[in-house]
Design a protein around this motif. Structure first.
Motif, PDB file in Angstrom:
ATOM      1  N   ASN A 175      15.413  17.865   1.808  1.00  0.00           N
ATOM      2  CA  ASN A 175      14.039  18.042   2.306  1.00  0.00           C
ATOM      3  C   ASN A 175      13.168  18.659   1.227  1.00  0.00           C
ATOM      4  O   ASN A 175      13.590  19.579   0.527  1.00  0.00           O
ATOM      5  CB  ASN A 175      14.021  18.978   3.541  1.00  0.00           C
ATOM      6  N   TRP A 176      11.965  18.146   1.108  1.00  0.00           N
ATOM      7  CA  TRP A 176      10.964  18.770   0.261  1.00  0.00           C
ATOM      8  C   TRP A 176      10.166  19.759   1.098  1.00  0.00           C
ATOM      9  O   TRP A 176       9.777  19.463   2.220  1.00  0.00           O
ATOM     10  CB  TRP A 176      10.016  17.726  -0.325  1.00  0.00           C
ATOM     11  N   HIS A 177       9.913  20.940   0.554  1.00  0.00           N
ATOM     12  CA  HIS A 177       9.086  21.936   1.218  1.00  0.00           C
ATOM     13  C   HIS A 177       7.667  21.949   0.669  1.00  0.00           C
ATOM     14  O   HIS A 177       6.843  22.763   1.089  1.00  0.00           O
ATOM     15  CB  HIS A 177       9.711  23.330   1.070  1.00  0.00           C
ATOM     16  N   VAL A 178       7.389  21.061  -0.298  1.00  0.00           N
ATOM     17  CA  VAL A 178       6.055  20.952  -0.880  1.00  0.00           C
ATOM     18  C   VAL A 178       5.696  19.478  -0.995  1.00  0.00           C
ATOM     19  O   VAL A 178       6.552  18.601  -0.875  1.00  0.00           O
ATOM     20  CB  VAL A 178       6.001  21.626  -2.274  1.00  0.00           C
TER      21      VAL A 178
ATOM     22  N   ALA B 169       2.252  18.223  -9.151  1.00  0.00           N
ATOM     23  CA  ALA B 169       1.606  16.987  -9.598  1.00  0.00           C
ATOM     24  C   ALA B 169       2.237  15.759  -8.941  1.00  0.00           C
ATOM     25  O   ALA B 169       1.540  14.876  -8.456  1.00  0.00           O
ATOM     26  CB  ALA B 169       1.684  16.867 -11.124  1.00  0.00           C
ATOM     27  N   GLU B 170       3.574  15.735  -8.908  1.00  0.00           N
ATOM     28  CA  GLU B 170       4.238  14.546  -8.345  1.00  0.00           C
ATOM     29  C   GLU B 170       5.683  14.878  -7.998  1.00  0.00           C
ATOM     30  O   GLU B 170       6.351  15.628  -8.719  1.00  0.00           O
ATOM     31  CB  GLU B 170       4.200  13.393  -9.345  1.00  0.00           C
ATOM     32  N   LEU B 171       6.167  14.336  -6.873  1.00  0.00           N
ATOM     33  CA  LEU B 171       7.570  14.415  -6.500  1.00  0.00           C
ATOM     34  C   LEU B 171       8.259  13.176  -7.055  1.00  0.00           C
ATOM     35  O   LEU B 171       7.839  12.054  -6.789  1.00  0.00           O
ATOM     36  CB  LEU B 171       7.728  14.478  -4.976  1.00  0.00           C
ATOM     37  N   LEU B 172       9.318  13.374  -7.825  1.00  0.00           N
ATOM     38  CA  LEU B 172       9.969  12.269  -8.518  1.00  0.00           C
ATOM     39  C   LEU B 172      11.240  11.782  -7.835  1.00  0.00           C
ATOM     40  O   LEU B 172      11.921  10.906  -8.351  1.00  0.00           O
ATOM     41  CB  LEU B 172      10.304  12.694  -9.962  1.00  0.00           C
ATOM     42  N   ALA B 173      11.573  12.362  -6.692  1.00  0.00           N
ATOM     43  CA  ALA B 173      12.754  11.936  -5.942  1.00  0.00           C
ATOM     44  C   ALA B 173      12.442  12.028  -4.456  1.00  0.00           C
ATOM     45  O   ALA B 173      11.634  12.866  -4.034  1.00  0.00           O
ATOM     46  CB  ALA B 173      13.970  12.794  -6.283  1.00  0.00           C
TER      47      ALA B 173
ATOM     48  N   ILE C  82      12.964  16.219 -11.064  1.00  0.00           N
ATOM     49  CA  ILE C  82      12.740  15.866  -9.667  1.00  0.00           C
ATOM     50  C   ILE C  82      11.297  16.105  -9.230  1.00  0.00           C
ATOM     51  O   ILE C  82      10.894  15.618  -8.189  1.00  0.00           O
ATOM     52  CB  ILE C  82      13.699  16.634  -8.740  1.00  0.00           C
ATOM     53  N   LEU C  83      10.526  16.851 -10.013  1.00  0.00           N
ATOM     54  CA  LEU C  83       9.094  16.964  -9.744  1.00  0.00           C
ATOM     55  C   LEU C  83       8.406  17.500 -10.979  1.00  0.00           C
ATOM     56  O   LEU C  83       9.049  18.055 -11.883  1.00  0.00           O
ATOM     57  CB  LEU C  83       8.801  17.867  -8.540  1.00  0.00           C
ATOM     58  N   THR C  84       7.093  17.322 -11.032  1.00  0.00           N
ATOM     59  CA  THR C  84       6.284  17.866 -12.117  1.00  0.00           C
ATOM     60  C   THR C  84       5.259  18.820 -11.533  1.00  0.00           C
ATOM     61  O   THR C  84       4.756  18.606 -10.426  1.00  0.00           O
ATOM     62  CB  THR C  84       5.565  16.760 -12.904  1.00  0.00           C
TER      63      THR C  84
ATOM     64  N   LEU D  78       1.361   2.076 -11.853  1.00  0.00           N
ATOM     65  CA  LEU D  78       1.452   3.348 -11.152  1.00  0.00           C
ATOM     66  C   LEU D  78       2.526   3.234 -10.082  1.00  0.00           C
ATOM     67  O   LEU D  78       2.337   2.585  -9.065  1.00  0.00           O
ATOM     68  CB  LEU D  78       0.106   3.695 -10.493  1.00  0.00           C
ATOM     69  N   ALA D  79       3.685   3.846 -10.314  1.00  0.00           N
ATOM     70  CA  ALA D  79       4.788   3.754  -9.353  1.00  0.00           C
ATOM     71  C   ALA D  79       5.750   4.909  -9.577  1.00  0.00           C
ATOM     72  O   ALA D  79       5.980   5.322 -10.712  1.00  0.00           O
ATOM     73  CB  ALA D  79       5.517   2.420  -9.493  1.00  0.00           C
ATOM     74  N   LYS D  80       6.292   5.403  -8.488  1.00  0.00           N
ATOM     75  CA  LYS D  80       7.267   6.479  -8.553  1.00  0.00           C
ATOM     76  C   LYS D  80       8.639   5.916  -8.926  1.00  0.00           C
ATOM     77  O   LYS D  80       8.909   4.726  -8.733  1.00  0.00           O
ATOM     78  CB  LYS D  80       7.347   7.212  -7.218  1.00  0.00           C
ATOM     79  N   PRO D  81       9.526   6.775  -9.447  1.00  0.00           N
ATOM     80  CA  PRO D  81      10.860   6.299  -9.870  1.00  0.00           C
ATOM     81  C   PRO D  81      11.624   5.509  -8.816  1.00  0.00           C
ATOM     82  O   PRO D  81      12.214   4.476  -9.135  1.00  0.00           O
ATOM     83  CB  PRO D  81      11.584   7.599 -10.254  1.00  0.00           C
ATOM     84  N   PRO D  82      11.651   5.941  -7.524  1.00  0.00           N
ATOM     85  CA  PRO D  82      12.377   5.138  -6.536  1.00  0.00           C
ATOM     86  C   PRO D  82      11.805   3.735  -6.370  1.00  0.00           C
ATOM     87  O   PRO D  82      12.534   2.771  -6.141  1.00  0.00           O
ATOM     88  CB  PRO D  82      12.240   5.952  -5.248  1.00  0.00           C
ATOM     89  N   VAL D  83      10.458   3.625  -6.502  1.00  0.00           N
ATOM     90  CA  VAL D  83       9.811   2.318  -6.382  1.00  0.00           C
ATOM     91  C   VAL D  83      10.154   1.460  -7.588  1.00  0.00           C
ATOM     92  O   VAL D  83      10.402   0.258  -7.474  1.00  0.00           O
ATOM     93  CB  VAL D  83       8.287   2.485  -6.226  1.00  0.00           C
ATOM     94  N   ARG D  84      10.181   2.083  -8.764  1.00  0.00           N
ATOM     95  CA  ARG D  84      10.557   1.337  -9.973  1.00  0.00           C
ATOM     96  C   ARG D  84      11.992   0.828  -9.881  1.00  0.00           C
ATOM     97  O   ARG D  84      12.305  -0.278 -10.310  1.00  0.00           O
ATOM     98  CB  ARG D  84      10.391   2.232 -11.205  1.00  0.00           C
ATOM     99  N   LYS D  85      12.869   1.668  -9.305  1.00  0.00           N
ATOM    100  CA  LYS D  85      14.267   1.249  -9.136  1.00  0.00           C
ATOM    101  C   LYS D  85      14.355   0.059  -8.196  1.00  0.00           C
ATOM    102  O   LYS D  85      15.098  -0.897  -8.452  1.00  0.00           O
ATOM    103  CB  LYS D  85      15.082   2.423  -8.589  1.00  0.00           C
ATOM    104  N   LEU D  86      13.598   0.101  -7.093  1.00  0.00           N
ATOM    105  CA  LEU D  86      13.598  -1.012  -6.141  1.00  0.00           C
ATOM    106  C   LEU D  86      13.092  -2.278  -6.808  1.00  0.00           C
ATOM    107  O   LEU D  86      13.639  -3.369  -6.605  1.00  0.00           O
ATOM    108  CB  LEU D  86      12.733  -0.653  -4.928  1.00  0.00           C
ATOM    109  N   ALA D  87      12.033  -2.143  -7.609  1.00  0.00           N
ATOM    110  CA  ALA D  87      11.475  -3.318  -8.294  1.00  0.00           C
ATOM    111  C   ALA D  87      12.498  -3.929  -9.245  1.00  0.00           C
ATOM    112  O   ALA D  87      12.613  -5.157  -9.351  1.00  0.00           O
ATOM    113  CB  ALA D  87      10.215  -2.913  -9.049  1.00  0.00           C
ATOM    114  N   LYS D  88      13.260  -3.068  -9.920  1.00  0.00           N
ATOM    115  CA  LYS D  88      14.280  -3.577 -10.839  1.00  0.00           C
ATOM    116  C   LYS D  88      15.369  -4.318 -10.092  1.00  0.00           C
ATOM    117  O   LYS D  88      15.852  -5.366 -10.537  1.00  0.00           O
ATOM    118  CB  LYS D  88      14.873  -2.400 -11.628  1.00  0.00           C
TER     119      LYS D  88
END
Length: 493
Positions: A23-26, A59-63, A75-77, A196-206
């Protein structure tokens, strides 16, 4: 100017290599402080909450929740200078905090704000640091400002070449520092569009073979979403498919039965289940297991339990039969120390331990875990009962600390709570014995030549035959049984 810092997934203790985001708390855009809990992860041993090593704005959640991430992966910036007001060379928080979080993990996960600050460049300002790590000296290195022109999807410009500090035509300033956002400048000065895409989306695209440069994002700010990728992966409609509705004139009167694959459910093997499977396979094919069984009349133990429950010392204590079995094991270990030893393959030594860190197998929604009661042999029956209750509750709620999951010396598993009489348990790696405590049942039993109803329980002991001989294993099991069938025997130990 904004300054982004990446937070890598730390090792939450004991050299783990990966963890699952629970779970993310932010969320992106949230203001965070040093030591604020930002995410809950699950390792192969326990669920752990991680604190933030810096103050700033997310700035961004990466997972995403449910995603398994390797240790060291960002996992975030966090934008540690969202107002662009920090003096050159300053550091918000501490670089040592990030490095320490990545290396220490478990200590950082349980840290609380200390209120201490560190030097901030030459400004003399005191800033909070991640607990357990001192402030690093500023390197005095400025982040290189970006000068490339922001561009929208498909390479379209936004009609302005002004800097964020001075937008053209009075327009709003635009941040150009968000990760994986917008554009990149080639050596020849040309600007290439970066989707503009998050890592999980990039993985799905691949996985689906989709070129993100050909996808238009419908998320906030033009971000490409999972739905955009799936839509792009769908084949283009043909004339035959467009005419398909006409061919569907008469609905089928009987639906064909679903195939086997459509009635199956696949769940990834990870976290606790993955670690348990690896440990059990290693133990089963490394230590030569021997299992012995004993049926015991525990009526005297149950009678003693009923008497003790009314004693002031046991007020509020959950005095279970398991507590009696655990206490009996701690006493019996004194006469058979081999069952509380470790076989050290590398040094070719048997390590005898003059303490008992009792492992208690607990079934949880995440799988089987074995938290330890430290120095169980030094506890009274009431203290041991309270410790067992606290430990099992923490295990089921997923709040057991990583330190409570390691360095056990002997284990007990209570299969009786499931109505099971006994079993052949597998020894926990690094130990030499495990006792299975079965269900207590009313059964006919011969007492002084007469058949009478008694409380009967079955015990089974699995032990490592490399360091525990049959005589030693039998003696230990008989001692445990004697203590449960006649608690007064404890006075002879």
């Amino acid at each position: 100017m904004s300054e982004l810092k990446s937070f890598p997934l730390p090792d939450a203790g004991e050299g783990l290599t990966e963890a699952e985001i629970l779970n993310w708390h932010v969320a992106a855009g949230d203001q965070v402080e040093v030591n604020q809990i930002i995410v809950e992860i699950e390792t192969a041993k326990a669920a752990v909450e991680l604190p933030c090593p810096w103050a700033g704005v997310v700035a961004e959640l990466l997972a995403e929740p449910g995603q398994t991430v390797e240790v060291g992966t960002p996992i975030l910036t966090i934008d540690v200078d969202p107002d662009g007001s920090a003096p050159p060379g300053s550091q918000n928080g501490t670089a040592a905090g990030a490095a320490g979080a990545s290396q220490a993990g478990a200590a950082a996960a349980s840290a609380e704000a200390s209120g201490e600050g560190g030097g901030d460049g030459d400004s003399g300002e005191q800033v909070a640091t991640l607990v357990g790590y001192g402030p690093a000296k500023s390197t005095g290195v400025k982040r290189r400002p970006r000068t490339d022109t922001p561009k929208g999807p498909r390479g379209a410009t936004n009609g302005s070449s002004a800097s964020p500090e001075a937008p053209a035509d009075g327009g709003a300033a635009t941040s150009t520092t968000a990760p994986t956002r917008g554009e990149s400048t080639e050596p020849d000065g040309t600007v290439e569009y970066v989707p503009l895409a998050k890592p999980p989306v990039r993985k799905l695209a691949k996985e689906l073979g989709v070129d993100l440069r050909q996808v238009i994002g419908h998320g906030e700010g033009g971000v490409i979403t999972r739905e955009d990728v799936r839509r792009a992966a769908e084949p283009a409609p043909t004339q035959a498919s467009q005419a398909a509705p006409a061919a569907q004139a008469a609905p089928a009167t009987q639906q064909a039965p679903a195939g086997d694959a459509e009635r199956e459910r696949r769940v990834p093997i990870r976290s606790v289940r993955k670690a348990t499977a690896k440990a059990m396979v290693s133990s089963a094919f490394t230590a030569p297991h021997v299992t012995e069984f004993l049926t015991v009349d525990v009526t005297p133990m149950m009678e003693l339990r009923n008497r003790l429950k009314n004693q002031p010392a046991y007020t509020g204590v959950k005095l279970t039969p398991l507590a009696f079995a655990a206490k009996a094991m701690c006493l019996a270990v004194k006469r058979t120390p081999e069952v509380n030893a470790t076989w050290d393959e590398e040094s070719e030594e048997i390590v005898y331990k003059d303490y008992v860190h009792l492992g208690v197998a607990a079934a949880t929604q995440r799988g089987l875990v074995v938290p330890k009661v430290r120095d169980a042999d030094s506890m009274t029956l009431a203290e041991l009962a309270a410790a067992l209750d606290d430990l099992t509750e923490a295990a089921r709620s997923g709040t057991t600390s990583p330190s409570d999951m390691v360095n056990g010396t002997i284990t007990i598993t209570n299969v009786g709570v499931f109505g099971v009489d006994t079993g052949t348990p597998i020894i926990n790696p690094g130990e030499s014995a495990i006792l299975a405590f079965g269900a207590i049942r009313d059964m006919p039993w011969v007492v002084d030549g007469e058949l009478v109803p008694r409380k009967i329980c079955q015990l089974s002991l699995s032990f490592d035959h490399r360091l525990v001989d049959g005589q030693q294993g039998s003696q230990f099991l008989a001692d445990v049984g004697a203590l449960l069938s006649d608690p007064a025997v404890a006075m002879t130990f």
